[in-house]
Design an enzyme around this catalytic site. Sequence first.
Site, PDB file in Angstrom:
ATOM      1  N   SER A  80     -35.232  14.521  48.995  1.00  0.00           N
ATOM      2  CA  SER A  80     -36.038  13.862  47.971  1.00  0.00           C
ATOM      3  C   SER A  80     -36.053  12.338  48.011  1.00  0.00           C
ATOM      4  CB  SER A  80     -35.581  14.309  46.573  1.00  0.00           C
ATOM      5  OG  SER A  80     -34.265  13.885  46.314  1.00  0.00           O
ATOM      6  N   LYS A  91     -34.325  12.699  36.935  1.00  0.00           N
ATOM      7  CA  LYS A  91     -34.374  11.456  37.705  1.00  0.00           C
ATOM      8  C   LYS A  91     -35.023  10.328  36.904  1.00  0.00           C
ATOM      9  CE  LYS A  91     -34.008  13.718  42.156  1.00  0.00           C
ATOM     10  NZ  LYS A  91     -34.539  13.919  43.506  1.00  0.00           N
TER      11      LYS A  91
END
Length: 342
Positions: A234, A279
């Site tokens: 990611s 996140k």
Amino acid sequence: MRKKLLISFAVLLAFLLIGGMYYTLPYYVSKPGMAKELAPIIKVENGYRENGNFMLTTIRMGKANIYSYLEAKLRKYDEIYPQHMILSTKETEEEYNVRQLHLMAASKLNAIEVAYRKAGLPVSYDYKGIYVMQVMDSMPAAGKLKPGDRVFKVDGQTFPSSKEFIDYVGSKQAGEKVSLTYSRNDEEDTITLALQPFKDDPQRVGIGISLVDDKEIVVDPEVTIKTDDIGGPSAGLMFSLEIYNQLTKEDFTRGYQIAGTGTIDPDGTVGPIGGIEQKIVAADQAGADIFLAPNEKGAKNSNYRAAVKTGRNINTKMKIIPIDSFDEAVSYLEKLPMKKDR
């Protein structure tokens, strides 16, 4: 007598409390991780410095015990996942961890390639073999090879990519044998395995491993990326932006704290990731000014839309920007005004 009962009860309670920490449940818990500055961990030889920062964002994930499970139930941005949603069928935790580290390694290679090609610099690869990602039960490699083993010769031959390896093995018949030379913990060994048809595809034969290329990218100037035990793909987008920024004289951070996430393909396409809400929380807590989120071409359930929703819920001041490609991210950054309070 009463004192003995109290002592016994206290010992039993302590045993249960301590035991609850080590007794795991068939679930995984993930929670917001950190937003980590990339300049200290990515170094392009003689690269340019920046006034702001690009940051990767992470989540923390682990096997649930009683306490972490109950805590996750109470916390808004902690998520609980059944084990089957994290581990593939019959995949062990060891295999999962190996898979995540190799996904990270592939992400680094893609990011370097994208950034160097964007900067007009040549890129080539030195192929070294394959890494074993997973070993299938009831197949010849079971009990012989382990996740993380590096196979670099088959029947004494080397191959320029995993495709040639697969084609060579697949060209043989069930019952034929292949000799594999591999390394594990810096020690080499050779084993011989008889090929066997795959249960879900009897027309194909193999030894029963999933694999990934073991290759080294060759670029000039040299670049190093130290990620320790961070796994997964990611951070690809943010890696590529940090590398490109160090390769070019222009500072694309413009003095801002720029966080983000998203996979990166060799052609620069940015892909979605898991845990976008967590996140966003991590980036907000780290004081990011801007967050770059995978747009998924405007899909209704895209990472970007989920990020915007979370941003509203936590009243973030970050600007959340939809991104579909590396070029799109660079174009956005090129138009940013310099941060006035840097």
